[in-house]
Design a protein around this motif. Structure first.
Motif, short mmCIF file in Angstrom:
data_model
loop_
_atom_site.label_atom_id
_atom_site.label_comp_id
_atom_site.label_asym_id
_atom_site.label_seq_id
_atom_site.Cartn_x
_atom_site.Cartn_y
_atom_site.Cartn_z
N VAL A 297 0.84 -1.21 0.00
CA VAL A 297 0.00 0.00 0.00
C VAL A 297 0.87 1.25 0.00
O VAL A 297 0.63 2.20 -0.78
CB VAL A 297 -0.96 -0.01 1.21
CG1 VAL A 297 -1.70 1.32 1.31
CG2 VAL A 297 -1.96 -1.16 1.08
N VAL A 298 1.88 1.30 0.86
CA VAL A 298 2.72 2.50 0.95
C VAL A 298 3.46 2.75 -0.36
O VAL A 298 3.45 3.87 -0.90
CB VAL A 298 3.71 2.36 2.12
CG1 VAL A 298 4.75 3.48 2.08
CG2 VAL A 298 2.97 2.39 3.45
N THR A 299 4.12 1.72 -0.89
CA THR A 299 4.91 1.94 -2.11
C THR A 299 4.01 2.19 -3.32
O THR A 299 4.36 2.97 -4.20
CB THR A 299 5.82 0.73 -2.38
OG1 THR A 299 5.03 -0.47 -2.46
CG2 THR A 299 6.87 0.58 -1.30
N GLY A 300 2.84 1.53 -3.37
CA GLY A 300 1.93 1.76 -4.48
C GLY A 300 1.41 3.19 -4.49
O GLY A 300 1.40 3.86 -5.53
N ARG A 301 0.97 3.66 -3.34
CA ARG A 301 0.47 5.04 -3.26
C ARG A 301 1.56 6.04 -3.64
O ARG A 301 1.32 6.97 -4.42
CB ARG A 301 -0.02 5.32 -1.83
CG ARG A 301 -1.30 4.61 -1.45
CD ARG A 301 -1.64 4.87 0.02
NE ARG A 301 -2.92 4.28 0.38
CZ ARG A 301 -3.46 4.34 1.60
NH1 ARG A 301 -2.80 4.96 2.57
NH2 ARG A 301 -4.63 3.79 1.84
N ARG A 302 2.74 5.85 -3.10
CA ARG A 302 3.82 6.81 -3.36
C ARG A 302 4.25 6.77 -4.82
O ARG A 302 4.55 7.81 -5.41
CB ARG A 302 4.99 6.52 -2.43
CG ARG A 302 4.70 6.88 -0.99
CD ARG A 302 5.90 6.67 -0.08
NE ARG A 302 5.66 7.26 1.23
CZ ARG A 302 6.53 7.22 2.23
NH1 ARG A 302 7.70 6.60 2.06
NH2 ARG A 302 6.25 7.78 3.40
N ALA A 303 4.28 5.58 -5.41
CA ALA A 303 4.67 5.48 -6.81
C ALA A 303 3.66 6.17 -7.71
O ALA A 303 4.04 6.85 -8.68
CB ALA A 303 4.83 4.01 -7.21
#
Length: 362
Positions: A297-303
């Motif tokens: 979730v964190v990396t997907g949102r930030r990407a």
């Protein structure tokens, strides 16, 4: 150990990409977004294509979610497969054929939802807000308080005493609504002793698919930026030849690749945990699943947010215009960034895992 996608999974993803590219060219996406309207004819098509097949694996669903994000497919597929279907599976019931959604969030202005049992069955009274795709749903799955705790109910739409009020959202292609219940009949799906776990699992399942969708959004934004960087010429050279542009695109690409790997890893672990729970009856969550879910979730949102913002910088004045389609993907990225559990909560989960893994003082 082979961590690559299988040939069947690659074929599935390629077929989904072709289908959505034909159905949702950028000008149609912009037209639907301007009108704040979905695609009512898409649901039967997706069912025929097997997108709602109950035997579809979690990784396969993640690949479909990626392509949905890339195309900004204006369908209730995610709210149905991501949120509602896990509740039906938890209840041991067959999945209905129509589009569905899950309502559990209180109204920010105040007010929840309560269910009371009468002689003729359960009745719901109260409010649920920010319910995704509620206007397109044939039935609503509603979390409501009872004397014994939270339970999950099915409410057909329309129904007596049910009012569906569209709510404005940043992403016009993913509408939301406020549901008002006034002594509305509901069918008990999951009793209070199991509803809390079922609701948490459904939210985890849906948010993992949203991490995959964020990957698709990021990939589309990066593609738009790379195309512009190759076509736009300044001082006799494509602007992508200049380091200020090239390095920005490279950084966005690195974030996208990390998010892609972690999203698919979370899908695989969640699917494997779910299969184990079906076999052994144990809970389908553990430290590794929780950590992988938070990472995805964190990396997907930030990407997704980074790719869109980098694309805005690369495309310059053109990318900031209403006519250029990039802002619709940026809206989706911002919607993904704030949906349900805050990013700070996921970061706290990861921090707890990291600190727990550290050896104590000697």
């Amino acid at each position: 150990m082979d961590f690559a996608l299988t040939d069947e999974q690659r074929d599935l993803q390629a077929a989904a990409a072709r289908l959505l590219a034909d159905r949702y060219p950028a000008d149609r996406v912009a037209g639907m977004a301007d009108a704040a309207a979905g695609d009512p004819d898409a649901w039967p098509l997706l069912r025929r294509q097997g997108w709602c097949d109950p035997d579809l694996g979690m990784v396969e669903m993640g690949l479909l979610a990626q392509e949905g994000g890339y195309a900004l497919a204006a369908t209730p597929w995610w709210s149905t497969v991501g949120l509602a279907h896990p509740v039906h599976r938890a209840a041991g019931l067959a999945v209905p054929p129509g589009p569905l959604t899950l309502a559990w969030q209180d109204d920010p202005a105040g007010g929840g939802c309560r269910a009371v049992r009468h002689r003729d069955g359960w009745r719901l009274t109260g409010v649920r807000a920010l319910v995704t795709d509620a206007t397109a749903a044939a039935a609503l799955l509603v979390a409501a308080d009872t004397d014994a705790g939270v339970a999950l109910f099915a409410v057909p739409s329309p129904a007596d005493g049910l009012t569906v009020e569209p709510q404005p959202t940043l992403d016009r292609l993913r509408g939301a609504a406020r549901l008002r219940f006034a002594d509305t009949p509901g069918e008990l799906l999951v009793a209070p002793d199991a509803a809390g776990r079922a609701l948490a699992d459904a939210r985890r399942h849906g948010s993992t698919l949203l991490a995959c969708e964020a990957v698709g959004v990021a990939r589309r934004a990066l593609d738009l930026a790379c195309r512009h960087a190759g076509d736009r010429v300044q001082f006799g050279r494509p602007i992508g030849a200049y380091q200020a542009v090239a390095h920005r695109l490279a950084d966005s690409y690195v974030a996208l690749e990390l998010a892609t790997s972690l999203a698919l890893r979370a899908c695989w672990l969640l699917g494997a945990a779910g299969n184990a729970a079906d076999t052994t009856g144990s809970a389908a969550n553990g430290p590794e699943v929780e950590r992988a879910y938070a990472e995805a979730v964190v990396t997907g949102r930030r990407a997704a947010v980074r790719a869109c913002e980098d694309a805005l910088q690369v495309t310059g004045g053109l990318g900031a215009t209403w006519e250029y389609p990039l802002h619709w993907w940026y809206r989706r990225a911002l919607w993904l960034d704030c949906f349900d559990t805050p990013t700070t909560t996921h970061l706290a989960t990861l921090a707890d895992h990291l600190l727990a893994a550290r050896p104590g003082p000697s």
